[in-house]
Design a protein around this motif. Structure first.
Motif, PDB file in Angstrom:
ATOM      1  N   UNK A 114       0.823  -1.207   0.000  1.00  0.00           N
ATOM      2  CA  UNK A 114       0.000   0.000   0.000  1.00  0.00           C
ATOM      3  C   UNK A 114       0.856   1.255   0.000  1.00  0.00           C
ATOM      4  N   UNK A 115       1.982   1.233   0.696  1.00  0.00           N
ATOM      5  CA  UNK A 115       2.881   2.381   0.739  1.00  0.00           C
ATOM      6  C   UNK A 115       3.288   2.835  -0.657  1.00  0.00           C
ATOM      7  N   UNK A 152       1.667   9.433 -13.891  1.00  0.00           N
ATOM      8  CA  UNK A 152       1.203   8.149 -14.415  1.00  0.00           C
ATOM      9  C   UNK A 152       2.336   7.123 -14.530  1.00  0.00           C
ATOM     10  N   UNK A 153       2.914   6.688 -13.398  1.00  0.00           N
ATOM     11  CA  UNK A 153       4.005   5.717 -13.452  1.00  0.00           C
ATOM     12  C   UNK A 153       3.520   4.333 -13.850  1.00  0.00           C
ATOM     13  N   UNK A 154       4.458   3.524 -14.323  1.00  0.00           N
ATOM     14  CA  UNK A 154       4.217   2.105 -14.566  1.00  0.00           C
ATOM     15  C   UNK A 154       4.805   1.336 -13.383  1.00  0.00           C
ATOM     16  N   UNK A 155       4.031   0.428 -12.804  1.00  0.00           N
ATOM     17  CA  UNK A 155       4.484  -0.347 -11.655  1.00  0.00           C
ATOM     18  C   UNK A 155       4.562  -1.819 -12.029  1.00  0.00           C
ATOM     19  N   UNK A 156       5.769  -2.382 -11.950  1.00  0.00           N
ATOM     20  CA  UNK A 156       5.991  -3.812 -12.175  1.00  0.00           C
ATOM     21  C   UNK A 156       6.157  -4.492 -10.818  1.00  0.00           C
ATOM     22  N   UNK A 168      -7.334  -2.029  -4.926  1.00  0.00           N
ATOM     23  CA  UNK A 168      -6.818  -0.690  -4.621  1.00  0.00           C
ATOM     24  C   UNK A 168      -5.769  -0.305  -5.652  1.00  0.00           C
ATOM     25  N   UNK A 169      -4.923  -1.259  -6.031  1.00  0.00           N
ATOM     26  CA  UNK A 169      -3.921  -1.002  -7.070  1.00  0.00           C
ATOM     27  C   UNK A 169      -4.600  -0.693  -8.400  1.00  0.00           C
ATOM     28  N   UNK A 170      -5.660  -1.428  -8.714  1.00  0.00           N
ATOM     29  CA  UNK A 170      -6.378  -1.209  -9.977  1.00  0.00           C
ATOM     30  C   UNK A 170      -6.974   0.195 -10.047  1.00  0.00           C
ATOM     31  N   UNK A 171      -7.354   0.760  -8.900  1.00  0.00           N
ATOM     32  CA  UNK A 171      -7.955   2.099  -8.883  1.00  0.00           C
ATOM     33  C   UNK A 171      -6.911   3.207  -8.796  1.00  0.00           C
ATOM     34  N   UNK A 172      -5.680   2.866  -8.511  1.00  0.00           N
ATOM     35  CA  UNK A 172      -4.632   3.878  -8.338  1.00  0.00           C
ATOM     36  C   UNK A 172      -4.261   4.505  -9.680  1.00  0.00           C
ATOM     37  N   UNK A 228       1.701  -6.537 -13.552  1.00  0.00           N
ATOM     38  CA  UNK A 228       2.151  -7.778 -12.928  1.00  0.00           C
ATOM     39  C   UNK A 228       2.275  -8.877 -13.979  1.00  0.00           C
ATOM     40  N   UNK A 229       2.796 -10.043 -13.620  1.00  0.00           N
ATOM     41  CA  UNK A 229       2.921 -11.137 -14.598  1.00  0.00           C
ATOM     42  C   UNK A 229       1.607 -11.532 -15.254  1.00  0.00           C
TER      43      UNK A 229
END
Length: 316
Positions: free
Chosen positions: A103-104, A114-118, A129-133, A139-140
């Motif tokens: 969550x942090x 608008x970063x990309x998070x892997x 929550x990640x989907x709404x961020x 993810x894989x």
């Protein structure tokens, strides 16, 4: 074959695999040809790539961490630490080992456009929550061809990312520029500093100044931190930022509560650069705002060239 021989053979096979991936990338450190919208702040690509990286002993040495523009270190369950590495100016062919998001990370990454998070996954209640961020989660499950398991260590410490296989293109602009930070001359004052250790309940990170290398050499849990090729990890500037770390609404499979690091607010910090330590203040009034570091004179503190490491340390 002995156990040591099996391990050495697996490590050699993994090294060959990494070299093969490197050769397949344009210029050795190529990125995807996909385009991104311009950043309103820098004019470069709006996105950065943030990768959640394992940081326990079985996950070391890290691969591709030396190419990160910014390395964040935060506390996770059981008092351990985990890394969020941010890339923008360039991309290595392989990054990892990749682990799960927290969550942090979502509040921390609101500083970027608008970063990309892997990441490898997340606690089931955190996934929505990640989907709404306001970020692009990769993810894989969304990019299976971008991830692979290395043979040199056991799961879950062996998942790696090929960043050229996700919809992200390095901008050539350093990620520190996306935060409104600048490289420049050191601030006035400061005290000579040879070494600084940041301790978590079950982990530690030490920075030792090397005048010959003109950087801070990194040690993790008391051992020199090395790249996959055997070199030392180093930082141009280190920020030790005092924050509040509290319990969150999430826990791991063993029932350990996931700490939440509050990166919005203000407080004290120490900036390490050029073999000196500077006492500064940090402020971030809202999740959409950048973190600003200022000296006693109220002026923004500029950074030394090289990777920036930011460590979140429990206040008090």
């Amino acid at each position: 074959m002995s156990a040591a021989g099996v391990k050495n053979r697996a490590a050699a096979l993994f090294a060959v695999l990494v070299l093969a991936v490197t050769a397949a990338c344009t210029g050795g450190h190529g990125s995807s040809p996909s385009s991104t919208s311009p950043s309103p702040r820098t004019g470069g690509a709006a996105d950065v790539l943030a990768v959640k990286i394992d940081n326990v002993a079985p996950a070391r040495p890290h691969t591709g961490l030396e190419e990160a523009d910014i390395v964040y270190v935060e506390q996770v369950e059981a008092g351990l630490s985990r890394i969020l590495a941010v890339y923008s100016s360039d991309l290595p062919p392989v990054i990892g080992p990749v682990r799960s998001a927290r969550e942090t990370d979502l509040e921390l990454l609101r500083q970027f456009d608008r970063p990309t998070l892997a990441f490898s996954g997340a606690q089931s209640r955190l996934l929505p929550v990640i989907d709404r961020a306001p970020l692009d989660a990769v993810p894989p499950s969304k990019a299976p061809g971008a991830y692979f398991r290395g043979p040199d260590r056991p799961a879950p410490h062996n998942l790696y990312l090929r960043p050229e296989r996700i919809p992200f293109a390095a901008s050539g602009v350093n990620a520190v520029d996306e935060l409104g930070l600048r490289f420049g001359a050191p601030p006035p004052g400061g005290e000579p500093e040879d070494s600084r250790t940041v301790r978590y309940p079950s982990a530690s990170v030490t920075f030792t100044w090397s005048g010959g290398d003109a950087r801070w050499l990194v040690s993790l849990d008391g051992s020199p931190a090395r790249t996959a090729e055997g070199g030392r990890l180093g930082a141009g500037t280190v920020v030790v930022q005092e924050v509040d770390v509290r319990q969150s609404d999430f826990s791991d499979r063993s029932g350990n509560n996931t700490p939440f690091t509050e990166t919005v607010g203000s407080g004290d910090a120490v900036v390490l650069r050029d073999g000196r330590a500077y006492d500064v203040r940090w402020t971030r009034p809202s999740a959409d705002a950048d973190t600003v570091y200022t000296g006693p004179d109220g002026q923004r503190v500029e950074l030394a060239e090289g990777p920036l490491w930011i460590l979140y340390a429990q206040r008090g």
